[in-house]
Design a protein around this motif. Structure first.
Motif, PDB file in Angstrom:
ATOM      1  N   ASP A 168       0.842  -1.198   0.000  1.00  0.00           N
ATOM      2  CA  ASP A 168       0.000   0.000   0.000  1.00  0.00           C
ATOM      3  C   ASP A 168       0.876   1.247   0.000  1.00  0.00           C
ATOM      4  N   LEU A 169       2.096   1.098   0.529  1.00  0.00           N
ATOM      5  CA  LEU A 169       3.008   2.237   0.614  1.00  0.00           C
ATOM      6  C   LEU A 169       4.438   1.706   0.597  1.00  0.00           C
ATOM      7  N   VAL A 170       5.319   2.447  -0.065  1.00  0.00           N
ATOM      8  CA  VAL A 170       6.742   2.095  -0.032  1.00  0.00           C
ATOM      9  C   VAL A 170       7.423   3.100   0.901  1.00  0.00           C
ATOM     10  N   VAL A 171       8.163   2.590   1.877  1.00  0.00           N
ATOM     11  CA  VAL A 171       8.870   3.464   2.821  1.00  0.00           C
ATOM     12  C   VAL A 171      10.365   3.229   2.647  1.00  0.00           C
ATOM     13  N   VAL A 172      11.127   4.313   2.550  1.00  0.00           N
ATOM     14  CA  VAL A 172      12.582   4.187   2.438  1.00  0.00           C
ATOM     15  C   VAL A 172      13.189   4.752   3.717  1.00  0.00           C
ATOM     16  N   ALA A 173      13.765   3.892   4.562  1.00  0.00           N
ATOM     17  CA  ALA A 173      14.307   4.342   5.844  1.00  0.00           C
ATOM     18  C   ALA A 173      15.482   3.448   6.242  1.00  0.00           C
ATOM     19  N   PRO A 174      16.665   3.993   6.381  1.00  0.00           N
ATOM     20  CA  PRO A 174      17.025   5.362   6.068  1.00  0.00           C
ATOM     21  C   PRO A 174      17.160   5.573   4.552  1.00  0.00           C
TER      22      PRO A 174
END
Ligand code: C5P
Length: 399
Positions: free
Chosen positions: A82-88
């Protein structure tokens, strides 16, 4: 708060990667499913085993891992969230994203995804402030990438300033916001945008000056309210927004076909500048001067009116059909007549006479024509017009 939500978490290679492990826990506490992807550099900071154990899922690492491709291809992986998160989000990952590099699994997924992307940058303060990084940041913001942080404070390298990755709880909050229940959550809206190119022969075509800026802004504003947007776009000057389903087309005929294939939708906004005419018989070989001094005779045929076709649908017509009217005089009366003629519910009319500077510019002054009459909106940015129109549309569609 995140029950049933699927997060693809790309972990970059920076010292803040250790906080990504806590982020996995925090996201799962909220009910999300987290699929971790590690860059090669990330593996220097955290192990695939810890990411996998905390996520209770397989970790993806290698673009060319044939087992992974057999189980789930990288394109599918990029969409299955549903969402792509880039961390760090390291300076390197941001530079790759800003420039469209795709030379490992993480960067390829970021290029291939059709979902919104949230980055949590983390890097040394000098790197953060470096003009190259600031340029990349501006490009990413222009692409509609969401961002949380960085925070200001003491850094692992002993310096002080902006560059620390946002805390995991702040990232969770940003994830909740990004997936938040906007008024159009899960509702399918179709947007057409950009010019069309009508071929004359294999190398020449007829086009118009539409940049696609207003249609792109509308698609972005609808997505920000949670809509599931299909964006059918001709060859525009501006890139399509993130987080929408992009269907690129060239001609009016292709645009009509793509629109019909994308239906049903609850609302459809026709912001494209469709060519009224196409060349009746575009040649398959290049037209040549024949030495006679006579120019070729080009015959035109009328293109289908996509807006009028959809507005006239007997079954499966979107609840709200919105057209545009670019006029050079008598905007209100011409647009009101156009609303009747096309059979659409609303017309967004604007004055494109050269003196206004609207065509190709960043601002717009529109009149919204509905069944209840005409409303003049003050001159504002195309982004503001888009947000206001998206909000009106959400209101009109109701629950
Ligand atoms: O007739 P006119 O081109 O002024 O109408 C503009 C509106 O009709 C816009 O919403 C445009 O997207 C739509 N249109 C269309 N197909 C065409 C021509 C216009 O959908 N062939």
């Amino acid at each position: 708060m995140l029950a049933g939500k699927r997060i693809l978490l790309i972990i970059g290679g920076g010292i803040a990667a250790f906080k990504a492990l806590e982020l996995i826990r925090r996201l799962r506490e909220q009910g999300a499913t987290v699929t971790p992807v590690l860059t090669g550099a990330a593996e220097q900071f955290v192990t695939p085993l810890s990411a996998s154990a905390l996520a209770a899922r397989k970790v993806y690492r290698d673009l060319f891992d044939l087992t992974d491709e057999a189980e789930m291809g990288h394109i599918e992986l990029s969409r299955d969230a549903d969402l792509v998160v880039v961390a760090p989000a390291t300076a390197d990952l941001m530079a790759k994203m800003a420039n469209g590099l795709a030379n490992d699994l993480a960067s390829t997924l970021l290029m291939a995804t059709d979902k919104r992307v949230l980055i949590a940058p983390a890097m040394n303060v000098r790197m953060w402030l470096h003009p190259a990084n600031q340029r990349n940041l501006a490009a990413l913001e222009g692409d509609g990438i969401l961002r949380v942080g960085p925070d200001e404070g003491d850094m692992a390298c002993g310096e002080y300033g902006p560059g620390r990755m946002a805390e995991p709880l702040a990232i969770v909050e940003a994830v909740v916001d990004a997936l938040g229940d906007g008024p159009l959550r899960g509702r399918h809206v179709l947007v057409t945008s950009g010019p069309t190119h009508e071929p004359i022969d294999p190398v020449r075509y007829i086009a118009n000056r539409s940049s696609g800026a207003q249609g792109t802004a509308i698609a972005r504003a609808l997505a920000a309210l949670g809509a599931d947007v299909t964006f059918v776009t001709g060859p525009a000057d501006v890139p399509p927004p993130a987080g929408v389903r992009v269907v690129p087309v060239r001609t009016a005929a292709e645009m009509l076909e793509a629109v019909q294939a994308a239906l049903p939708a609850e609302a459809a906004i026709f912001a494209a500048a469709v060519a009224d005419w196409r060349v009746a018989s575009a040649t398959t070989s290049k037209l040549k001067k024949d030495g006679s001094g006579k120019p070729p005779q080009i015959e035109f045929a009328e293109n289908p009116d996509i807006l009028a076709t959809v507005a006239a649908m007997k079954t499966g017509r979107p609840t709200l059909v919105v057209g545009f009217a670019a006029e050079t005089d008598d905007v209100r009366s011409n647009a009101t007549a156009k609303r009747q003629r096309k059979g659409c519910d609303w017309i967004v009319a604007n004055d494109v006479s050269p003196a206004t500077g609207i065509m190709g510019g960043t601002e717009n002054a529109v009149t919204l024509i509905t069944g209840d009459g005409a409303e003049d909106w003050p001159r504002m940015s195309k982004d503001m017009v888009a947000s206001r129109l998206a909000a009106r549309l959400a209101e009109a569609l109701g629950k």
